[in-house]
Scaffold this active site. Structure first.
Site, PDB file in Angstrom:
ATOM      1  N   ASN A  10    -101.084 -82.846  10.973  1.00  0.00           N
ATOM      2  CA  ASN A  10    -100.728 -81.628  10.245  1.00  0.00           C
ATOM      3  C   ASN A  10     -99.771 -80.707  10.981  1.00  0.00           C
ATOM      4  O   ASN A  10     -99.329 -79.708  10.411  1.00  0.00           O
ATOM      5  CB  ASN A  10    -101.980 -80.856   9.806  1.00  0.00           C
ATOM      6  N   ARG A  17     -98.261 -74.515   6.768  1.00  0.00           N
ATOM      7  CA  ARG A  17     -99.724 -74.581   6.849  1.00  0.00           C
ATOM      8  C   ARG A  17    -100.274 -73.335   7.525  1.00  0.00           C
ATOM      9  O   ARG A  17     -99.982 -73.078   8.695  1.00  0.00           O
ATOM     10  CB  ARG A  17    -100.130 -75.823   7.642  1.00  0.00           C
ATOM     11  N   ASN A  73    -100.707 -81.521  21.771  1.00  0.00           N
ATOM     12  CA  ASN A  73    -101.573 -80.802  20.846  1.00  0.00           C
ATOM     13  C   ASN A  73    -102.148 -81.866  19.932  1.00  0.00           C
ATOM     14  O   ASN A  73    -101.487 -82.297  18.986  1.00  0.00           O
ATOM     15  CB  ASN A  73    -100.781 -79.758  20.051  1.00  0.00           C
ATOM     16  N   GLU A  97    -103.085 -80.068  27.650  1.00  0.00           N
ATOM     17  CA  GLU A  97    -103.445 -79.911  26.246  1.00  0.00           C
ATOM     18  C   GLU A  97    -103.077 -78.510  25.784  1.00  0.00           C
ATOM     19  O   GLU A  97    -103.354 -77.536  26.482  1.00  0.00           O
ATOM     20  CB  GLU A  97    -104.948 -80.147  26.076  1.00  0.00           C
ATOM     21  N   HIS A  99    -102.952 -75.730  22.367  1.00  0.00           N
ATOM     22  CA  HIS A  99    -103.352 -75.345  21.011  1.00  0.00           C
ATOM     23  C   HIS A  99    -102.672 -74.039  20.669  1.00  0.00           C
ATOM     24  O   HIS A  99    -102.659 -73.105  21.484  1.00  0.00           O
ATOM     25  CB  HIS A  99    -104.871 -75.212  20.903  1.00  0.00           C
ATOM     26  N   ARG A 106    -112.314 -69.572  16.847  1.00  0.00           N
ATOM     27  CA  ARG A 106    -112.351 -70.141  15.497  1.00  0.00           C
ATOM     28  C   ARG A 106    -113.715 -70.768  15.225  1.00  0.00           C
ATOM     29  O   ARG A 106    -114.688 -70.480  15.913  1.00  0.00           O
ATOM     30  CB  ARG A 106    -111.207 -71.137  15.356  1.00  0.00           C
TER      31      ARG A 106
END
Length: 150
Positions: A10, A17, A73, A97, A99, A106
């Protein structure tokens, strides 16, 4: 010196988005900005995105011996992909990594990363700047040598 930026499911929809979470910049814009950042620092940056776990595993495996580092990511795969974790452990390429959002602010299921233990670090919540921060980390360490990442 070459670095690989891997984006999971995505992330090709950046700008469309949930722009309130992920921002309004497109995926193409992100990649161009990272490549320009690389050129400014005398390194090459390649971008790869897939919605398919196996393609991401393949990209990680193929990075071995080609790239100095991976900025990744993994998207939703962050939270359950043992296959990506194992691929990261199998290659001699350090990974940071990244994000875009702060995954710890979240939903509860987003708080746990199964892929982070195979990474030298994790950056979250800095928006698209997190990718540049990860590349900056690698650039600051390139003189020290690979052993400094482990």
């Amino acid at each position: 010196m070459k670095y690989l930026v891997i984006n999971g499911p995505n992330l090709n929809l950046l700008g469309k988005r949930e722009p309130g979470i992920y921002g309004e910049n497109s995926y193409a814009s992100l990649c161009e900005n990272l490549k320009a950042f690389g050129r400014e620092h005398g390194v090459e940056v390649d971008c790869f995105q897939s919605n398919h776990e196996g393609a991401i595993v393949d990209a990680i495996q193929q990075a071995d011996g080609v790239y100095e580092g991976i900025v990744m990511n993994p998207g939703a795969y962050t939270h359950y992909s043992v296959a990506i974790l194992d691929a990261l452990k199998a290659v001699d390429v350090p990974c940071v990594e990244v994000h875009i959002s702060n995954i710890h602010q979240r939903e509860e299921f987003r708080h746990k990363s199964v892929t982070a233990p195979a990474c030298v670090g994790q950056i979250c919540g800095l928006g698209l700047f997190g990718y540049q921060a990860a590349l900056s980390y690698f650039l600051s360490r390139k003189k020290v040598g690979k052993e400094s990442f482990h």
